[in-house]
Design a protein around this motif. Structure first.
Motif, short mmCIF file in Angstrom:
data_model
loop_
_atom_site.label_atom_id
_atom_site.label_comp_id
_atom_site.label_asym_id
_atom_site.label_seq_id
_atom_site.Cartn_x
_atom_site.Cartn_y
_atom_site.Cartn_z
N ILE A 141 0.92 -1.53 -0.30
CA ILE A 141 0.05 -0.07 -0.03
C ILE A 141 1.02 1.61 0.09
N PRO A 142 0.59 2.46 -0.92
CA PRO A 142 1.51 3.28 -0.51
C PRO A 142 1.68 4.17 -0.25
N GLY A 143 2.64 4.61 0.78
CA GLY A 143 2.74 5.56 1.83
C GLY A 143 4.11 5.37 2.89
N PHE A 144 4.12 3.78 2.67
CA PHE A 144 5.50 4.36 3.77
C PHE A 144 6.30 3.39 2.87
N GLY A 145 7.69 3.16 3.13
CA GLY A 145 8.40 2.42 3.67
C GLY A 145 8.59 0.69 4.50
N GLY A 146 9.64 0.12 4.51
CA GLY A 146 9.21 -1.45 5.41
C GLY A 146 8.50 -2.65 4.86
N GLN A 147 7.40 -1.46 4.49
CA GLN A 147 6.15 -3.31 4.76
C GLN A 147 6.40 -5.04 3.71
N SER A 148 5.73 -5.19 3.97
CA SER A 148 5.67 -6.68 3.24
C SER A 148 5.61 -7.13 1.37
N LEU A 149 5.55 -7.46 1.19
CA LEU A 149 5.37 -7.22 -0.71
C LEU A 149 4.23 -8.45 -0.76
N ILE A 150 3.64 -7.09 -1.15
CA ILE A 150 1.59 -8.35 -0.99
C ILE A 150 1.82 -9.30 -2.50
N PRO A 151 1.82 -10.45 -2.55
CA PRO A 151 2.11 -11.78 -3.28
C PRO A 151 1.15 -11.57 -4.70
N GLY A 152 0.21 -11.79 -4.30
CA GLY A 152 -0.87 -11.47 -5.75
C GLY A 152 -1.22 -10.42 -6.88
N THR A 153 0.01 -9.21 -5.91
CA THR A 153 0.52 -8.14 -7.46
C THR A 153 1.62 -8.44 -8.06
N LEU A 154 2.00 -9.86 -8.18
CA LEU A 154 2.98 -10.40 -9.17
C LEU A 154 1.92 -10.82 -10.49
N ASP A 155 0.89 -10.70 -10.50
CA ASP A 155 -0.35 -11.72 -11.28
C ASP A 155 0.01 -10.35 -12.19
N LYS A 156 -0.27 -9.12 -11.52
CA LYS A 156 -0.98 -8.13 -12.34
C LYS A 156 0.90 -7.64 -12.89
N ILE A 157 1.68 -8.26 -12.90
CA ILE A 157 3.03 -7.78 -13.76
C ILE A 157 3.30 -9.05 -14.76
N ARG A 158 2.56 -9.63 -14.65
CA ARG A 158 2.29 -11.51 -15.58
C ARG A 158 1.44 -10.56 -16.98
#
Ligand code: DX5
Ligand code: ZN
Length: 223
Positions: A141-158
Motif C-alpha cells: 500500500i503506497p505511503g511507507f517504506g519497510g512493508q511486506s510485499l503483497i504476493p498477489g500483485t505479481l499477477d498484475k506484472i504477468r
C-alpha cells in the motif's frame, strides 16, 4: 528488456543523505527512485522540490525516477521538469485525466510512467499503455517504506507482460514495495525488469554491499 535497479531514497538516512546516496548509486545502478508524498493521496508526507533540487546537485548524472504519490499531479509537472527530473510516474487513482497528465509529462520532455496501487486492476491502464515508458506496480500500500510485499500483485506484472506482448509495446515494468534478497528470485520470475528497493538497500550493515548483492542476483536475468 534490460534489468534495472532503482534504490528508493525514502529509506536513506536524511541526516547524511549525500553519503547514503553516493553509496547507493554505484556503477550498474540505473535510477534513483524518489518518492514524493503529499499527505493527501497517501497518509504520509515525504519531501518535495527543495530536497530534489539538492539531490540533483549531489548526483548530476543520476537518472531521477520520481514516483508522485500526489493528488492531481498534473499541477506539478512543469516544476519537476525544471528540477531536472528524468522520469515522472503518476498514479491512476490520483487523477481523472491520466492520459492528459501523461501527455503533459511527455510534452515537457520527461519519460512518463503510470502507477497502480494494489487494489487497482491493470485494466484501468489499458488506454494509456501505448504512451507509457513505464508502468509501476505497487506491491505494498503506497505511503511507507519497510512493508511486506503483497504476493498477489505479481499477477498484475504477468498481465502487463502479456499485454505488452499482445499489443507490441515497449514499456518497462517496475515493482515497488517490499522487495528484498529473499523474495527477489520470485519477483524476477514475474517478468518485471525495474526493481525498486528501499529498506533492503539502505538498511543493514553496508549500502554498497546490499547494492552489489542485488546487482549480482539480477545479472543474467532477463524478461
Ligand atoms: C512506498 C514507496 C516505496 C518505498 C519502498 O510508498 O513508493 O518506493 O520506498 O520501500 P521498501 O523497499 O522498503 O518497501
Ligand atoms: Zn515508490
Amino acid at each position: 528488456m534490460e534489468m534495472k535497479l532503482a534504490p528508493s531514497m525514502l529509506s536513506a538516512d536524511f541526516a547524511h543523505l549525500s553519503e547514503d546516496l553516493r553509496n547507493a548509486m554505484q556503477p550498474g545502478v540505473s535510477y534513483l527512485h524518489v518518492d514524493v508524498m503529499d499527505g493527501n493521496f497517501v497518509p504520509n508526507i515525504s519531501f518535495g522540490p527543495p530536497v530534489i533540487r539538492c539531490v540533483r546537485r549531489i548526483l548530476p548524472e543520476a537518472v531521477l525516477d520520481v514516483h508522485m504519490m500526489v493528488q492531481e499531479p498534473k499541477r506539478f509537472v512543469n516544476d519537476y521538469q525544471r528540477l531536472g527530473v528524468d522520469m515522472l510516474t503518476v498514479h491512476a487513482e490520483a487523477t481523472d485525466d491520466l492520459e492528459g497528465t501523461l501527455q503533459s509529462i511527455r510534452a515537457d520532455g520527461m519519460k512518463c510512467g503510470a502507477a497502480v496501487s494494489p487494489g487497482t486492476p491493470v485494466s484501468v491502464l489499458e488506454k494509456v499503455l501505448p504512451i507509457c515508458d513505464m508502468v509501476l506496480v505497487m506491491s505494498v500500500i503506497p505511503g511507507f517504506g519497510g512493508q511486506s510485499l503483497i504476493p498477489g500483485t505479481l499477477d498484475k506484472i504477468r498481465e502487463l507482460v502479456r499485454l505488452r506482448e499482445e499489443k507490441g509495446l515497449g514499456y518497462d515494468i517496475e515493482i515497488d514495495g517490499g522487495v528484498n534478497l529473499s523474495n527477489l528470485d520470485e519477483v524476477l520470475d514475474s517478468g518485471v525488469n525495474v526493481i525498486v528497493a528501499g529498506s533492503a538497500i539502505f538498511g543493514g550493515e553496508s549500502i554498497p554491499r546490499n547494492v552489489q548483492d542485488f546487482l549480482e542476483r539480477m545479472e543474467g536475468k532477463c524478461c
